[in-house]
Design a protein around this motif. Structure first.
Motif, short mmCIF file in Angstrom:
data_model
loop_
_atom_site.label_atom_id
_atom_site.label_comp_id
_atom_site.label_asym_id
_atom_site.label_seq_id
_atom_site.Cartn_x
_atom_site.Cartn_y
_atom_site.Cartn_z
N GLN A 183 4.88 8.26 14.52
CA GLN A 183 6.04 7.43 14.16
C GLN A 183 6.83 8.05 13.03
OE1 GLN A 183 3.75 3.78 13.28
NE2 GLN A 183 5.18 2.77 14.66
N ARG A 184 8.14 7.87 13.09
CA ARG A 184 8.98 8.25 11.95
C ARG A 184 8.67 7.28 10.81
NH1 ARG A 184 12.88 11.78 13.58
NH2 ARG A 184 13.44 11.70 15.78
N THR A 185 8.80 7.75 9.57
CA THR A 185 8.62 6.88 8.42
C THR A 185 9.80 7.08 7.47
OG1 THR A 185 7.52 8.32 6.80
CG2 THR A 185 6.13 7.42 8.57
N GLN A 186 9.94 6.15 6.55
CA GLN A 186 11.01 6.26 5.57
C GLN A 186 10.74 7.37 4.55
OE1 GLN A 186 11.40 2.66 3.23
NE2 GLN A 186 9.23 2.23 3.43
N TYR A 187 9.54 7.94 4.56
CA TYR A 187 9.16 8.99 3.60
C TYR A 187 9.13 10.38 4.22
CZ TYR A 187 7.86 4.89 0.94
OH TYR A 187 7.89 3.69 0.29
N ASP A 188 9.49 10.51 5.49
CA ASP A 188 9.43 11.81 6.15
C ASP A 188 10.21 12.89 5.39
OD1 ASP A 188 7.86 10.75 8.15
OD2 ASP A 188 9.45 10.66 9.64
N ASN A 189 11.36 12.53 4.87
CA ASN A 189 12.22 13.53 4.21
C ASN A 189 11.75 13.91 2.81
OD1 ASN A 189 12.92 10.98 3.27
ND2 ASN A 189 15.03 11.59 2.83
N VAL A 190 10.80 13.17 2.23
CA VAL A 190 10.30 13.52 0.89
C VAL A 190 8.85 14.00 0.92
CG1 VAL A 190 11.91 12.01 -0.32
CG2 VAL A 190 9.66 11.12 0.36
N ALA A 191 8.25 14.05 2.10
CA ALA A 191 6.87 14.51 2.22
C ALA A 191 6.82 16.03 2.04
CB ALA A 191 6.31 14.13 3.58
N SER A 192 5.77 16.51 1.36
CA SER A 192 5.56 17.95 1.22
C SER A 192 5.15 18.57 2.55
CB SER A 192 4.46 18.22 0.19
OG SER A 192 4.83 17.74 -1.07
N SER A 217 0.81 -1.22 0.00
CA SER A 217 0.00 0.00 0.00
C SER A 217 0.85 1.27 0.00
CB SER A 217 -0.95 0.00 1.20
OG SER A 217 -0.22 -0.12 2.39
N ASP A 218 2.14 1.17 0.31
CA ASP A 218 3.03 2.34 0.27
C ASP A 218 3.24 2.85 -1.16
OD1 ASP A 218 3.28 1.84 2.96
OD2 ASP A 218 5.45 1.53 2.93
N LEU A 219 2.81 2.09 -2.15
CA LEU A 219 3.00 2.48 -3.54
C LEU A 219 2.38 3.83 -3.85
CD1 LEU A 219 4.05 1.68 -6.34
CD2 LEU A 219 1.87 0.50 -6.72
N VAL A 220 1.20 4.12 -3.30
CA VAL A 220 0.53 5.39 -3.59
C VAL A 220 1.29 6.57 -2.97
CG1 VAL A 220 -1.59 6.73 -3.36
CG2 VAL A 220 -1.71 4.31 -3.95
N PRO A 221 1.57 6.56 -1.66
CA PRO A 221 2.32 7.70 -1.13
C PRO A 221 3.72 7.85 -1.75
CG PRO A 221 1.96 6.04 0.58
CD PRO A 221 1.16 5.65 -0.60
N GLN A 222 4.38 6.74 -2.01
CA GLN A 222 5.70 6.81 -2.62
C GLN A 222 5.63 7.44 -4.02
OE1 GLN A 222 7.54 3.00 -3.29
NE2 GLN A 222 9.48 3.90 -3.89
N SER A 223 4.65 7.02 -4.81
CA SER A 223 4.51 7.55 -6.17
C SER A 223 4.19 9.05 -6.15
CB SER A 223 3.40 6.80 -6.92
OG SER A 223 3.76 5.45 -7.09
N CYS A 224 3.30 9.47 -5.25
CA CYS A 224 2.96 10.89 -5.15
C CYS A 224 4.18 11.72 -4.75
CB CYS A 224 1.83 11.10 -4.15
SG CYS A 224 0.23 10.55 -4.76
N GLN A 240 2.54 19.65 -3.54
CA GLN A 240 1.68 18.51 -3.80
C GLN A 240 2.42 17.29 -3.31
OE1 GLN A 240 1.22 19.48 -8.09
NE2 GLN A 240 -0.91 18.90 -7.73
N GLY A 241 1.94 16.12 -3.64
CA GLY A 241 2.67 14.90 -3.31
C GLY A 241 2.17 14.20 -2.10
N LEU A 242 2.87 14.32 -0.99
CA LEU A 242 2.59 13.50 0.17
C LEU A 242 2.55 14.32 1.45
CD1 LEU A 242 2.40 10.71 1.62
CD2 LEU A 242 4.91 10.62 1.51
N ALA A 243 1.52 14.10 2.24
CA ALA A 243 1.44 14.65 3.60
C ALA A 243 1.35 13.46 4.55
CB ALA A 243 0.22 15.54 3.76
#
Length: 141
Positions: free
Chosen positions: A95-104, A71-78, A87-90
């Motif tokens: 919890q820390r996530t592996q996407y924190d540094n790329v989130a808008s 299910s991480d495919l959607v946030p990762q792709s955005c 735009q992209g990801l909020a």
């Protein structure tokens, strides 16, 4: 709505089942049983998820660790498609996530608190009595 948990909280909150992708299954659903980490996912739900990953402009990840599940495919792709654009990801959660540094947008907080504040800002009733009724009806089935 992509639901990676098995708790059926989306339905209890009144979200329509037809618009919900429970990609990893749900407790008590014989047509979509919970999947183990190495199980094969339902083809129709996976295709739906992939389609969303190609077309979504923005993804809000609430209370998830984004720990590498399908299910991480959607946030990762955005996040990949819209770096540094607003735009992209909020991501909302503690919890820390592996996407924190790329989130808008990254909001550290309890989902209930953040969503209550958002509803207040948008002047949306919280809780919404209609959705409470839908949830009560779903639970009583």
């Amino acid at each position: 709505w992509v639901q990676q948990n098995h708790d059926r909280l989306a339905q209890k909150a009144g979200f329509p089942q037809a618009k919900l992708n429970e990609i990893h299954g749900a407790w008590g659903d014989m047509k979509n049983q919970v999947k183990m980490m190495d199980d094969t996912l339902r083809r129709d739900l996976l295709e739906w998820l992939v389609q969303w990953s190609h077309h979504a402009d923005f993804c809000v990840a609430l209370g998830t660790s984004l720990c590498g599940m399908t299910s991480d495919l959607v946030p990762q792709s955005c996040a990949d498609r819209f770096p540094d654009s607003g735009q992209g990801l909020a991501i909302v959660g503690l919890q820390r996530t592996q996407y924190d540094n790329v989130a808008s947008l990254r909001i550290w907080g309890l989902c209930d608190d953040v969503m209550a504040r958002l509803c207040r800002e948008l002047k949306v009733p919280c809780p919404d009595r209609r959705m409470e009724q839908c949830g009560a009806e779903w639970v009583s089935r």
